[in-house]
Design a protein around this motif. Structure first.
Motif, short mmCIF file in Angstrom:
data_model
loop_
_atom_site.label_atom_id
_atom_site.label_comp_id
_atom_site.label_asym_id
_atom_site.label_seq_id
_atom_site.Cartn_x
_atom_site.Cartn_y
_atom_site.Cartn_z
N LYS A 51 0.84 -1.19 0.00
CA LYS A 51 0.00 0.00 0.00
C LYS A 51 0.88 1.25 0.00
CE LYS A 51 -3.66 2.11 2.76
NZ LYS A 51 -4.50 1.94 3.95
N PRO A 52 0.70 2.12 -1.00
CA PRO A 52 1.51 3.34 -1.02
C PRO A 52 1.05 4.29 0.09
CG PRO A 52 -0.08 3.41 -2.78
CD PRO A 52 -0.19 2.05 -2.15
N ASP A 53 1.93 5.14 0.52
CA ASP A 53 1.63 6.07 1.60
C ASP A 53 1.06 7.36 1.01
OD1 ASP A 53 1.49 7.15 4.14
OD2 ASP A 53 3.57 7.86 4.11
N LEU A 54 -0.27 7.40 0.81
CA LEU A 54 -0.92 8.59 0.28
C LEU A 54 -1.22 9.55 1.43
CD1 LEU A 54 -3.54 7.11 -2.23
CD2 LEU A 54 -1.17 7.77 -2.65
N LEU A 62 -8.21 12.36 -4.69
CA LEU A 62 -8.53 11.14 -5.42
C LEU A 62 -10.02 10.82 -5.34
CD1 LEU A 62 -7.77 8.54 -6.95
CD2 LEU A 62 -7.23 7.52 -4.71
N LEU A 63 -10.57 10.82 -4.14
CA LEU A 63 -11.97 10.46 -3.97
C LEU A 63 -12.90 11.50 -4.59
CD1 LEU A 63 -11.95 8.98 -0.36
CD2 LEU A 63 -11.83 7.78 -2.54
N SER A 81 -7.12 24.48 -8.61
CA SER A 81 -7.14 24.48 -10.08
C SER A 81 -7.12 23.04 -10.61
CB SER A 81 -5.93 25.24 -10.63
OG SER A 81 -4.75 24.50 -10.40
N ALA A 82 -7.55 22.90 -11.86
CA ALA A 82 -7.54 21.59 -12.50
C ALA A 82 -6.12 21.05 -12.64
CB ALA A 82 -8.22 21.66 -13.86
N SER A 83 -5.16 21.95 -12.82
CA SER A 83 -3.77 21.49 -12.93
C SER A 83 -3.26 20.95 -11.60
CB SER A 83 -2.86 22.60 -13.46
OG SER A 83 -2.78 23.66 -12.54
N THR A 84 -3.76 21.49 -10.49
CA THR A 84 -3.39 20.96 -9.17
C THR A 84 -3.97 19.57 -8.99
OG1 THR A 84 -3.28 23.19 -8.27
CG2 THR A 84 -3.44 21.39 -6.68
N VAL A 85 -5.20 19.36 -9.46
CA VAL A 85 -5.79 18.02 -9.41
C VAL A 85 -4.93 17.07 -10.23
CG1 VAL A 85 -7.79 16.62 -10.08
CG2 VAL A 85 -8.15 18.85 -9.02
N SER A 86 -4.52 17.49 -11.42
CA SER A 86 -3.67 16.65 -12.28
C SER A 86 -2.34 16.32 -11.60
CB SER A 86 -3.40 17.35 -13.61
OG SER A 86 -4.58 17.48 -14.35
N THR A 87 -1.77 17.30 -10.92
CA THR A 87 -0.51 17.08 -10.22
C THR A 87 -0.67 16.04 -9.11
OG1 THR A 87 0.26 19.31 -10.71
CG2 THR A 87 1.33 18.18 -8.86
N HIS A 88 -1.75 16.18 -8.33
CA HIS A 88 -2.02 15.19 -7.27
C HIS A 88 -2.20 13.79 -7.86
CE1 HIS A 88 -2.27 17.49 -3.57
NE2 HIS A 88 -3.00 18.42 -4.18
N LEU A 89 -2.97 13.70 -8.94
CA LEU A 89 -3.21 12.39 -9.55
C LEU A 89 -1.93 11.79 -10.12
CD1 LEU A 89 -6.62 13.12 -11.30
CD2 LEU A 89 -6.23 11.78 -9.22
N ALA A 90 -1.07 12.62 -10.68
CA ALA A 90 0.22 12.12 -11.20
C ALA A 90 1.07 11.58 -10.05
CB ALA A 90 0.95 13.24 -11.93
N HIS A 108 -8.73 1.94 -12.74
CA HIS A 108 -7.66 1.33 -11.94
C HIS A 108 -7.52 2.04 -10.60
CE1 HIS A 108 -6.23 -0.35 -15.86
NE2 HIS A 108 -5.98 -1.38 -15.08
N LEU A 109 -7.55 3.36 -10.62
CA LEU A 109 -7.42 4.11 -9.37
C LEU A 109 -8.59 3.82 -8.43
CD1 LEU A 109 -5.93 7.53 -10.48
CD2 LEU A 109 -4.89 5.84 -8.98
N PHE A 110 -9.78 3.68 -8.98
CA PHE A 110 -10.93 3.33 -8.15
C PHE A 110 -10.73 1.96 -7.51
CE2 PHE A 110 -15.28 1.55 -7.71
CZ PHE A 110 -15.74 2.41 -6.73
N ALA A 111 -10.26 1.01 -8.30
CA ALA A 111 -9.99 -0.34 -7.76
C ALA A 111 -8.94 -0.29 -6.67
CB ALA A 111 -9.55 -1.27 -8.89
#
Length: 124
Positions: A51-54, A62-63, A81-90, A108-111
């Motif tokens: 399990k990664p340490d999120l 994510l949720l 901002s949407a770019s901040t969401v993208s950064t978190h997801l990356a 995959h992320l949901f799983a």
């Protein structure tokens, strides 16, 4: 004479016509093979998932994104901002990749979120 896809399709239909499909066979334990797939996790290490340490914020992003139609909608909900969401997801994807559990798509992320206990099906 070239390749004729229609002829190939006819040959397949002809060769499978009249074939009876056998019911799922049960193994020695009496369990159908598909029933075991629910517990199968190809990315497990000796039966345990790494399990990664999120961070709490990464889990929140994510949720929120999983529940949204787009990154822009998730960004509006979180007042970022949407770019901040993208950064978190990356970063989340990078952490999962480092743990040997790649998650290239939203599904995959949901799983992964379900597997790691960040959410449950009852919440969806």
């Amino acid at each position: 004479m070239g390749f004729d896809g229609r002829a190939s399709a006819r040959a397949v239909r002809h060769s499978t016509a009249g074939m009876n499909r056998a019911p799922l066979r049960r193994d020695v334990s009496g369990e159908a093979p598909l029933a075991r797939l629910a517990d199968y996790r190809p990315d497990s290490v000796f039966g345990q998932l790494t399990k990664p340490d999120l961070s709490a914020r990464e889990v929140e992003v994510l949720l929120t994104w999983l529940a949204s139609e787009s990154k822009e909608q998730a960004a509006d909900t979180l007042f970022i901002s949407a770019s901040t969401v993208s950064t978190h997801l990356a970063r989340i994807r990078a952490k999962y990749a480092a743990a040997g559990r790649t998650a290239p798509t939203k599904t995959h992320l949901f799983a992964r979120a379900l597997q790691d206990g960040y959410t449950s099906l009852d919440r969806w």
